[in-house]
Design an enzyme around this catalytic site. Structure first.
Site, short mmCIF file in Angstrom:
data_model
loop_
_atom_site.label_atom_id
_atom_site.label_comp_id
_atom_site.label_asym_id
_atom_site.label_seq_id
_atom_site.Cartn_x
_atom_site.Cartn_y
_atom_site.Cartn_z
N LYS A 1 0.33 6.93 8.54
CA LYS A 1 -0.13 8.17 9.44
C LYS A 1 -0.79 7.65 10.73
CE LYS A 1 -1.68 11.21 6.02
NZ LYS A 1 -2.70 12.23 5.51
N GLU B 1 0.98 -1.23 0.10
CA GLU B 1 0.18 -0.09 0.03
C GLU B 1 0.83 1.29 0.16
OE1 GLU B 1 -2.36 1.68 -0.77
OE2 GLU B 1 -4.16 1.29 0.60
N ASP C 1 -3.75 5.68 6.61
CA ASP C 1 -4.31 6.78 7.28
C ASP C 1 -5.25 6.16 8.08
OD1 ASP C 1 -4.79 9.59 7.35
OD2 ASP C 1 -6.66 9.46 5.96
N THR C 2 -6.66 6.26 8.14
CA THR C 2 -7.55 5.79 9.30
C THR C 2 -7.42 4.51 9.36
OG1 THR C 2 -9.33 5.26 7.68
CG2 THR C 2 -9.31 7.72 8.43
N GLY C 3 -7.01 3.74 8.36
CA GLY C 3 -6.71 2.33 8.39
C GLY C 3 -8.19 1.36 7.86
N THR D 1 -9.55 1.11 4.97
CA THR D 1 -9.31 0.20 3.75
C THR D 1 -8.54 -0.88 3.89
OG1 THR D 1 -9.08 2.34 2.63
CG2 THR D 1 -8.69 0.58 1.54
N LEU D 2 -7.58 -0.77 4.53
CA LEU D 2 -6.65 -2.06 4.78
C LEU D 2 -7.36 -3.13 5.80
CD1 LEU D 2 -3.17 -1.19 4.63
CD2 LEU D 2 -4.56 -2.41 2.95
P1 5GP Z 1 -7.71 4.90 4.94
O1 5GP Z 1 -6.28 4.23 5.38
O2 5GP Z 1 -7.98 6.35 5.64
O3 5GP Z 1 -8.43 3.70 4.74
O4 5GP Z 1 -7.33 5.20 3.52
C1 5GP Z 1 -5.92 5.42 3.07
C2 5GP Z 1 -6.12 5.72 1.61
O5 5GP Z 1 -6.35 7.35 1.63
C3 5GP Z 1 -4.73 5.71 0.87
O6 5GP Z 1 -4.55 4.63 0.24
C4 5GP Z 1 -4.63 6.85 0.04
O7 5GP Z 1 -5.20 6.46 -1.19
C5 5GP Z 1 -5.63 8.11 0.83
N1 5GP Z 1 -4.64 8.81 1.61
C6 5GP Z 1 -4.62 8.98 2.88
N2 5GP Z 1 -3.86 9.87 3.13
C7 5GP Z 1 -3.19 10.32 2.04
C8 5GP Z 1 -2.26 11.23 1.64
O8 5GP Z 1 -1.65 12.28 2.74
N3 5GP Z 1 -2.08 11.87 0.50
C9 5GP Z 1 -2.67 11.16 -0.40
N4 5GP Z 1 -2.40 11.41 -1.83
N5 5GP Z 1 -3.69 10.10 -0.27
C10 5GP Z 1 -3.90 9.78 0.98
MG MG Z 2 -4.89 4.24 -1.86
#
Ligand code: 5GP
Ligand code: MG
Length: 174
Positions: A129, A97, A101-103, A105-106
């Protein structure tokens, strides 16, 4: 509103070091065992390409395109835009990946892929993050931990742009 991407957060040299470290960890952990690498489109296309060229075991490279959304009464649902082309049953699988971010999706993707009974399932992310996490998801392999900023470059985009930067920059809106 103007977008400013002048501030470099991770240099190309730091990315190269990160790739060296992650690939040597992976090479020593999998010890030549075959691996299915699942790159998550689109953001992880560059990281996946860089990583697999440093791996020493036999690899199958596959891609998935997924997104998650939070409904009014749910913790989140996974939308699969592109599914795998290979069967992962009884195989070692590594999800690659761009950023966690929030986690959400994974966590959802992991659950989905575990239903297909892989021999093992691990997560490798270029950037993490952790301050934004809403669950207990921890990557098995983490490149670089970053602060709560929106970043672009090295595959990561803002509305499709900036993926081609060979370093990682912070987006500032002016
Ligand atoms: P989450 O972990 O919140 O479910 O989503 C992660 C997805 O959000 C990542 O795969 C990416 O596509 C998008 N994302 C999260 N943070 C960032 C960031 O700082 N920059 C960009 N370009 N995409 C981000
Ligand atoms: Mg992504």
């Amino acid at each position: 509103m103007k977008i400013n991407t002048d501030e470099v957060l991770v240099s190309h040299a730091e990315i190269e070091q990160m790739l060296e470290r992650l690939s040597s960890e992976l090479n020593s952990d999998y010890k030549g065992e075959p691996l299915v690498v699942v790159g998550i489109l689109t953001g992880a296309f560059i990281f996946t390409a860089d990583l697999v060229r440093r791996l020493e075991m036999p690899v199958i490279v596959d891609f998935m395109q997924v997104s998650s959304y939070v409904g009014e009464f749910s913790t989140g649902e996974l939308k699969i835009k592109k599914d795998l082309s290979y069967d992962i049953k009884d195989r070692n699988v590594l999800i690659v990946e761009d950023i966690i971010d929030t986690g959400r999706t994974l966590a959802l993707l992991k659950e989905k892929l575990l239903e297909r009974q892989p021999k093992s399932l691990k997560i490798c992310t270029a950037f993490d993050k952790p301050s934004r996490r809403v669950n207990d998801l921890v990557p098995d392999y983490n490149g670089i931990t970053i602060p709560d900023e929106f970043i672009v470059g090295y595959g990561l985009d803002l509305d499709g742009e900036y993926r081609d930067f060979d370093d990682v920059r912070i987006v500032r809106k002016e």
